[in-house]
Design an enzyme around this catalytic site. Sequence first.
Site, PDB file in Angstrom:
ATOM      1  N   SER A  64     -57.983 -62.419 -30.263  1.00  0.00           N
ATOM      2  CA  SER A  64     -57.148 -63.137 -31.230  1.00  0.00           C
ATOM      3  C   SER A  64     -57.099 -64.631 -30.927  1.00  0.00           C
ATOM      4  CB  SER A  64     -55.726 -62.582 -31.183  1.00  0.00           C
ATOM      5  OG  SER A  64     -55.124 -62.907 -29.941  1.00  0.00           O
ATOM      6  N   ARG A  65     -56.724 -65.400 -31.925  1.00  0.00           N
ATOM      7  CA  ARG A  65     -56.576 -66.843 -31.743  1.00  0.00           C
ATOM      8  C   ARG A  65     -55.452 -67.134 -30.743  1.00  0.00           C
ATOM      9  NH1 ARG A  65     -56.835 -70.767 -36.893  1.00  0.00           N
ATOM     10  NH2 ARG A  65     -56.171 -72.731 -36.002  1.00  0.00           N
TER      11      ARG A  65
ATOM     12  N   GLU B  40     -64.063 -66.545 -28.256  1.00  0.00           N
ATOM     13  CA  GLU B  40     -64.412 -66.364 -29.663  1.00  0.00           C
ATOM     14  C   GLU B  40     -63.160 -65.816 -30.320  1.00  0.00           C
ATOM     15  OE1 GLU B  40     -67.663 -63.560 -30.435  1.00  0.00           O
ATOM     16  OE2 GLU B  40     -66.518 -63.207 -32.263  1.00  0.00           O
TER      17      GLU B  40
ATOM     18  N   LYS C  27     -61.546 -57.718 -17.375  1.00  0.00           N
ATOM     19  CA  LYS C  27     -60.223 -57.218 -17.772  1.00  0.00           C
ATOM     20  C   LYS C  27     -60.503 -56.275 -18.937  1.00  0.00           C
ATOM     21  CE  LYS C  27     -55.833 -57.249 -19.395  1.00  0.00           C
ATOM     22  NZ  LYS C  27     -56.029 -56.484 -20.630  1.00  0.00           N
TER      23      LYS C  27
ATOM     24  N   CYS D 298     -65.705 -59.940 -36.418  1.00  0.00           N
ATOM     25  CA  CYS D 298     -65.330 -61.356 -36.458  1.00  0.00           C
ATOM     26  C   CYS D 298     -66.157 -62.102 -37.496  1.00  0.00           C
ATOM     27  CB  CYS D 298     -65.519 -61.976 -35.097  1.00  0.00           C
ATOM     28  SG  CYS D 298     -67.145 -61.630 -34.489  1.00  0.00           S
TER      29      CYS D 298
HETATM   30  N1  LIG Z   1     -62.109 -62.834 -34.593  1.00  0.00           N
HETATM   31  C1  LIG Z   1     -62.409 -61.906 -33.729  1.00  0.00           C
HETATM   32  O1  LIG Z   1     -63.504 -61.844 -33.220  1.00  0.00           O
HETATM   33  C2  LIG Z   1     -61.400 -60.902 -33.354  1.00  0.00           C
HETATM   34  C3  LIG Z   1     -60.089 -61.090 -33.702  1.00  0.00           C
HETATM   35  N2  LIG Z   1     -59.154 -60.195 -33.322  1.00  0.00           N
HETATM   36  C4  LIG Z   1     -57.743 -60.456 -33.688  1.00  0.00           C
HETATM   37  O2  LIG Z   1     -56.919 -60.165 -32.578  1.00  0.00           O
HETATM   38  C5  LIG Z   1     -55.850 -59.276 -32.957  1.00  0.00           C
HETATM   39  C6  LIG Z   1     -55.434 -58.441 -31.780  1.00  0.00           C
HETATM   40  O3  LIG Z   1     -56.561 -57.805 -31.286  1.00  0.00           O
HETATM   41  P1  LIG Z   1     -57.019 -57.767 -29.780  1.00  0.00           P
HETATM   42  O4  LIG Z   1     -58.439 -57.464 -29.791  1.00  0.00           O
HETATM   43  O5  LIG Z   1     -56.173 -56.845 -29.005  1.00  0.00           O
HETATM   44  O6  LIG Z   1     -56.902 -59.260 -29.225  1.00  0.00           O
HETATM   45  P2  LIG Z   1     -55.916 -59.944 -28.221  1.00  0.00           P
HETATM   46  O7  LIG Z   1     -56.284 -61.376 -28.202  1.00  0.00           O
HETATM   47  O8  LIG Z   1     -54.508 -59.617 -28.497  1.00  0.00           O
HETATM   48  O9  LIG Z   1     -56.268 -59.297 -26.783  1.00  0.00           O
HETATM   49  C7  LIG Z   1     -57.554 -59.399 -26.207  1.00  0.00           C
HETATM   50  C8  LIG Z   1     -57.438 -59.327 -24.697  1.00  0.00           C
HETATM   51  O10 LIG Z   1     -56.817 -60.516 -24.210  1.00  0.00           O
HETATM   52  C9  LIG Z   1     -55.629 -60.209 -23.482  1.00  0.00           C
HETATM   53  N3  LIG Z   1     -54.655 -61.248 -23.814  1.00  0.00           N
HETATM   54  C10 LIG Z   1     -54.248 -61.577 -25.069  1.00  0.00           C
HETATM   55  N4  LIG Z   1     -53.331 -62.557 -25.001  1.00  0.00           N
HETATM   56  C11 LIG Z   1     -53.170 -62.863 -23.697  1.00  0.00           C
HETATM   57  C12 LIG Z   1     -52.343 -63.794 -22.996  1.00  0.00           C
HETATM   58  N5  LIG Z   1     -51.484 -64.574 -23.631  1.00  0.00           N
HETATM   59  N6  LIG Z   1     -52.433 -63.840 -21.654  1.00  0.00           N
HETATM   60  C13 LIG Z   1     -53.289 -63.030 -20.992  1.00  0.00           C
HETATM   61  N7  LIG Z   1     -54.081 -62.111 -21.598  1.00  0.00           N
HETATM   62  C14 LIG Z   1     -54.018 -62.031 -22.933  1.00  0.00           C
HETATM   63  C15 LIG Z   1     -55.220 -58.819 -23.937  1.00  0.00           C
HETATM   64  O11 LIG Z   1     -54.477 -58.158 -22.961  1.00  0.00           O
HETATM   65  C16 LIG Z   1     -56.563 -58.177 -24.184  1.00  0.00           C
HETATM   66  O12 LIG Z   1     -57.105 -57.706 -22.971  1.00  0.00           O
HETATM   67  C17 LIG Z   1     -56.408 -58.547 -34.138  1.00  0.00           C
HETATM   68  O13 LIG Z   1     -55.419 -58.044 -34.963  1.00  0.00           O
HETATM   69  C18 LIG Z   1     -57.212 -59.631 -34.799  1.00  0.00           C
HETATM   70  O14 LIG Z   1     -56.370 -60.407 -35.583  1.00  0.00           O
HETATM   71  C19 LIG Z   1     -59.510 -59.116 -32.560  1.00  0.00           C
HETATM   72  C20 LIG Z   1     -60.818 -58.872 -32.195  1.00  0.00           C
HETATM   73  C21 LIG Z   1     -61.891 -59.751 -32.594  1.00  0.00           C
HETATM   74  O1  LIG Z   2     -71.242 -58.614 -35.732  1.00  0.00           O
HETATM   75  C1  LIG Z   2     -71.490 -58.765 -34.545  1.00  0.00           C
HETATM   76  O2  LIG Z   2     -72.441 -58.217 -34.010  1.00  0.00           O
HETATM   77  C2  LIG Z   2     -70.606 -59.622 -33.698  1.00  0.00           C
HETATM   78  C3  LIG Z   2     -69.218 -59.314 -33.998  1.00  0.00           C
HETATM   79  C4  LIG Z   2     -68.226 -59.927 -33.103  1.00  0.00           C
HETATM   80  O3  LIG Z   2     -68.491 -60.751 -32.267  1.00  0.00           O
HETATM   81  C5  LIG Z   2     -66.853 -59.479 -33.302  1.00  0.00           C
HETATM   82  O4  LIG Z   2     -66.600 -58.831 -34.311  1.00  0.00           O
HETATM   83  O5  LIG Z   2     -66.018 -59.748 -32.441  1.00  0.00           O
END
Ligand SMILES: NC(=O)C1=CN([C@@H]2O[C@H](COP(=O)(O)OP(=O)(O)OC[C@H]3O[C@@H](n4cnc5c(N)ncnc54)[C@H](O)[C@@H]3O)[C@@H](O)[C@H]2O)C=CC1
Ligand SMILES: O=C(O)CCC(=O)C(=O)O
Length: 515
Positions: free
Chosen positions: A242-243, A265, A184, A302
């Site tokens: 996201s969480r 993650e 996806k 992350c």
């Molecule tokens: N800790 C980490 O590694 C990361 C955290 N984030 C957090 O996530 C927030 C939003 O960023 P995104 O990367 O867009 O993450 P997101 O979790 O909103 O989306 C990631 C993917 O999952 C899908 N998705 C999300 N919720 C869904 C649901 N309920 N049902 C089906 N599909 C779903 C989305 O369409 C997208 O393809 C950021 O503002 C940040 O807070 C984002 C990237 C990495």
């Molecule tokens: O720092 C990295 O290489 C991993 C980072 C990661 O998994 C993320 O930011 O989502």
Amino acid sequence: MSLSPDLFIAGTRRAGRGDPVHAVAPATGERIGPAFGGATAEDVADACAAAAAAFRPYRAAGLERRAAFLEAIAEEIEALGDTLIERAVLETALPPARILGERGRTVGQLRLFARVVRQGDWQEVRIDPALPDRQPAPRPDIRMGRIGLGPVAVFGASNFPLAFSVAGGDTASALAAGCPVVVKAHPGHPGTSALVAEAVDRAVARCAMPAGVFSMVAGANHAVGAALVTDERICAVGFTGSRAGGLALMALAAARPRPIPVYAEMSSINPVLVFPHALASRAEAVANAYIASLTLGGGQFCTNPGLLLLPEGPGAETFLRAVESALAAQPAATLLSPAIHAAHQAGQAALAATPGVDCIGTGAEARGPCEARPTAFVVDAARFDAIPHLSDEIFGPTGLVVRCPDAAAMAGIMERIEGQLTIALHIDAADEEAAATLLPVLEEKAGRLLVNGFGTGVEVCDAMVHGGPFPATSDGRSTSVGSYAIERFLRPVCYQDMPPALLPEMLRDRTPQQA
Ligand SMILES: NC(=O)C1=CN([C@@H]2O[C@H](COP(=O)(O)OP(=O)(O)OC[C@H]3O[C@@H](n4cnc5c(N)ncnc54)[C@H](O)[C@@H]3O)[C@@H](O)[C@H]2O)C=CC1
Ligand SMILES: O=C(O)CCC(=O)C(=O)O
């Protein structure tokens, strides 16, 4: 190089009839073409059916062909040249040097998994030969080996458009395990995803792999991801985001008639613990390195150091002053998308508005549409403990320093903190005894413990753990980076008294020459 706005279903292209995905250039806030067709439920089902049909022939193709396929994907990604780099920069606002480095990491991961496939250790072969004369009962011949789980759904991450996306670590490890993949694409970088999907398709054709071994669907809304996770043919899920997103996918997977594992993650604030001797001897150096890590990639890692625990005592004031001046030299950061920018601004504003939370310093003022101002705040340990939202992840260049009156306050925070990807300790030799007393709790809280460094910049290697207890990930027994990531997509099968001709190749007796 063409940029297909279509869906990639098992080696064919199909115009998506669902809600289209529009790329936005974060640097300008403007839409960039083309519009990418979104998948319908039928498209997702077709991709999953093709993946299920490809599972057996892909497994049967053998390890050498599987390894060569991973290498071919790496070559085809390299062959995309500057087109890929330019599109990823446009869609994410990450600098070209970062994207170039990420491409190197992506192809390196694919080649790492090719080596892993050839080595074969992951098959975890165990043989307990028959003991026909054993008393009181003979033992049968028992052999164990591992096979892939079946088709895997991979969700591309927003913040690593190459290394954690279409042909990133989840895809590479699933393919290495013998599992077809349905991706996806992340809606934040649809063009980058399409280019990489084309490269994978070319590798599939070149290596004569079954077409359904790879598909990619896109979608502007959650329906596409939900359809994928709930498709009965999908056997596992890899996700970085996201969480809320990770939890939603876990709930969907658990509610299926046949539940499946989700390796998500999600969220981590990666505590950094500065110890008293290190602080007294090199407060300024630690502060400068902290700000460099906090602002790396616009703070959108992350592994970003969202929380720093600072002991009171010699060096504490110097540290805070050094943080202030290091921040003052930082430019504003253009974040990955309007949505991520909005989430960051809301998190930063909530922190600023919390009584008892003070601003230590800021970087340059934000001016562009998705710009964020790097900022660090400070709070005392008692207030930090009293206000739960202070330990929420703020994705972007915002950090919180907690002043700890003594070692017990620091230990108490670590006892209460949620699961983390990383915990970093800054220590001198004289701090080692104090650090040792904390290690048992730290080991229970994080997937990776590191000394005198920061978690940003994850090495891709055999010993890496990029995982951690919930909510850092949904399953703390796993990693999404490094060769151990293949474990997530494997399942043991035991063969009892199986005639040699029926045993899988990995479990057959070796002649002395083969051994
Ligand atoms: N800790 C980490 O590694 C990361 C955290 N984030 C957090 O996530 C927030 C939003 O960023 P995104 O990367 O867009 O993450 P997101 O979790 O909103 O989306 C990631 C993917 O999952 C899908 N998705 C999300 N919720 C869904 C649901 N309920 N049902 C089906 N599909 C779903 C989305 O369409 C997208 O393809 C950021 O503002 C940040 O807070 C984002 C990237 C990495
Ligand atoms: O720092 C990295 O290489 C991993 C980072 C990661 O998994 C993320 O930011 O989502």
